[in-house]
Every structure is written in C-alpha cells, then in structure tokens.
Design an enzyme around this catalytic site. Structure first.
Site, mmCIF file in Angstrom:
data_model
loop_
_atom_site.group_PDB
_atom_site.id
_atom_site.type_symbol
_atom_site.label_atom_id
_atom_site.label_comp_id
_atom_site.label_asym_id
_atom_site.label_seq_id
_atom_site.Cartn_x
_atom_site.Cartn_y
_atom_site.Cartn_z
ATOM 1 C CG HIS A 162 -1.580 1.327 1.443
ATOM 2 N ND1 HIS A 162 -2.577 1.813 0.628
ATOM 3 C CD2 HIS A 162 -1.346 2.296 2.362
ATOM 4 C CE1 HIS A 162 -2.936 3.019 1.037
ATOM 5 N NE2 HIS A 162 -2.201 3.341 2.084
ATOM 6 C CG HIS A 167 0.578 6.521 -0.019
ATOM 7 N ND1 HIS A 167 -0.327 7.562 -0.136
ATOM 8 C CD2 HIS A 167 0.042 5.662 0.882
ATOM 9 C CE1 HIS A 167 -1.357 7.345 0.686
ATOM 10 N NE2 HIS A 167 -1.157 6.194 1.304
ATOM 11 C CD GLU A 208 -4.463 6.731 2.261
ATOM 12 O OE1 GLU A 208 -4.606 5.703 1.567
ATOM 13 O OE2 GLU A 208 -3.451 6.966 2.928
ATOM 14 C CB SER A 227 -2.298 -0.243 -2.667
ATOM 15 O OG SER A 227 -3.189 0.218 -1.668
#
Ligand code: FE2
Length: 298
Positions: A162, A167, A208, A227
């Site tokens: 993730h 990111h 997010e 992700s």
C-alpha cells in the site's frame, strides 16, 4: 475487543526494550510465529530510527518477495484499466522494482530527485499531527512490513504494498506530490483537533480514496484503491458523489471495509482548485465555519 475497528496493529515497547506488534486474532499471520517474530524485528527498526540516517534494511523472505512480484504484476494490469493517466505516468518515472520488495531507503532515493519526497519508517500508527505535518517537509511515514504470504491479495493493515505501490507512485507525480505537501501545510496551520480531523478526512477521500473523471470514465488516483486488488474492481459501482470539501471533511468512513462513498473530481485541475485551494487557505476558523454550516444542514 474493538478488533473490527483495528487498522494498524498496536506496537508496544517492553521493559527490556524489545518491540512487540500485537496482531489481532483475525490477522492472517496471527498463528505464524516466524512471521510474528519478523514483524517485531521490522517494527523495532522503525522504533529505533533517527531521521537523517539511512533507513535500516528490512529482511524479507523469498516468499515475501514473491508476494510483491505477484501483487505488483496483477496491480499493474489493473492500473492500466483503472488508474489516472497522471498516476500511470508517475509509475513510469519512479520505476519501482517489480520482482522484489524495495527497501524504503531505495524508494526515497528513487523519489527524492523527482519530487523531493523521502520516506520515513513507521512501526505502526503515527499520530495524525506528525503524519500529516511532515508532509509539508516532503516526508512520508511508511510501514515496512508486508502482508502475510498466505493471502497475497488481502491485508487488514496498510503494508509496504500500500505505502509504496499506492503512495510512492503518486508521490512521483509533481502535481500529486504538491497536493500532499499542501495537506501537510494545512495540518501544520491548524491547532484544534477537530480541524486536524477535518483535514485528514479530506485527505482520506482524495489522496487515499479519490477518483476522477477522465475521457468519459471514472479512474482512481487514491493510494487505497490503487493498492487494493479487490477494491480497484469495485470502485466504479460505489456511491459516487461530487467533490465537496465540506461534505468530505464531515463524512464518516469505516477503515475496515471497502469504501462505499467516493468523491469524484472532474479533472486533476478541478481537484487542485477545490482541494488544493482548501488546503492552501484553510485555518481553524474557516473549518469551524464549515462544520457549523454542516451541522445546520444535518
Ligand atoms: Fe495510505
């Protein structure tokens, strides 16, 4: 207790200095003593880390590198269908390894020349003020462990897949990186907990779990969607709402389930105007005003 709401596993430092990660009984690695010992060792690296020094190397097993290879291959296929053009360009710029888990130090070294962002190791949950505040300085707190190899496409916690695939790829884009920095500057500017929480919710529903219209279809740019092998197939069927800071900042979310309410930007420029504009100017008073307005509507 409260296991359902657990996102980051709690990390405790014992009297003898050892670090213990408290996995919930429902965690896929709960009964695997080898995995748990390694989770403790990886958490200890972050607990002992001093900023400005190289990030210590985490030891991964062959099985774990295979998890990365499998998930990164499968996600890359899905990204072509579901990720924004800006994110796809940024993945090309960053050039993450695809057959083994990159070390966080390596991620920093790939990222810094592009947008100035560097990674910091996190053992688990980082307090909101610290997590968001350092974004203003170009630092991103990241966990270093990987999900349990028995379920490569599932993790109850944010893991290195993730943090890095979600990111770091986004942080390799100048335009997304600028938005992360603005979120950090906003977090630094406010004093009240309610304003900080509001800013963090806007971050949640954008960087997010944000989605965007592109060439007539909905594409994702949020790290949580990009992700997640399961979520990326589902987001187009969710309750898609227009981008609205006051609504995002006051919408409750459940971190343990797929996000069923998502907010769509009409374009990257629209996101920059609405959300970047908000983070650039917001303060305790303006957020208190938005909260008061929302309470009146409720
Ligand atoms: Fe995240």
């Amino acid at each position: 207790m409260f296991e359902e709401a657990q996102y980051f596993a709690p990390v405790a430092t014992q009297d003898d200095g050892s670090v213990v990660v408290e996995l919930a009984a429902s965690h896929p690695g709960f009964a695997d003593s080898v995995y748990r010992a390694r989770r403790n060792a990886i958490a200890a690296l972050a607990v002992g880390y001093q900023r400005g020094t190289p990030i210590p190397v985490a030891e991964y097993t062959e099985q774990e590198h295979e998890v990365w290879a499998l998930v990164s291959r499968e996600l890359a296929i899905k990204h072509r269908a579901y990720a924004t053009a800006e994110y796809l360009d940024a993945t090309q710029r960053l050039g993450l390894p695809t057959t083994r888990i990159p070390q966080l130090q390596e991620v920093s070294e790939l990222l810094e020349p592009l947008t100035g962002f560097r990674y910091l190791p996190a053992a688990g949950l980082v307090p909101l003020r610290e997590f968001y505040g350092v974004l203003a300085d170009g630092y991103f707190h990241s966990t270093q462990y990987i999900r349990h190899h028995s379920v490569p496409f599932y993790t109850p916690e944010p893991d290195v897949v993730h943090e890095v695939i979600g990111h770091a790829n986004a942080l390799a884009s100048d335009r997304y990186a600028a938005l992360y920095r603005l979120a950090g500057q906003a977090a630094r500017r406010v004093e009240s907990e309610e304003a900080l929480e509001f800013i963090s919710k806007v971050f949640w529903f954008t960087l997010e779990f944000g989605v965007m219209r592109e060439a007539g279809e909905l594409r994702a740019y949020g790290a949580g969607i990009l992700s997640s092998y399961g979520e990326i197939e589902e987001f187009r069927g969710m309750d898609i709402r227009p981008l609205d800071v006051a609504v995002m900042g006051t919408t409750h979310y459940d971190i343990t389930k797929y996000q069923d309410v998502l907010f769509a930007a009409e374009s990257l420029t629209h996101l920059e105007d609405v959300v970047g504009g908000f983070w650039t100017t917001c303060d305790d008073d303006s957020i208190a005003g938005l909260l008061a307005e929302r309470r009146q509507h409720a």
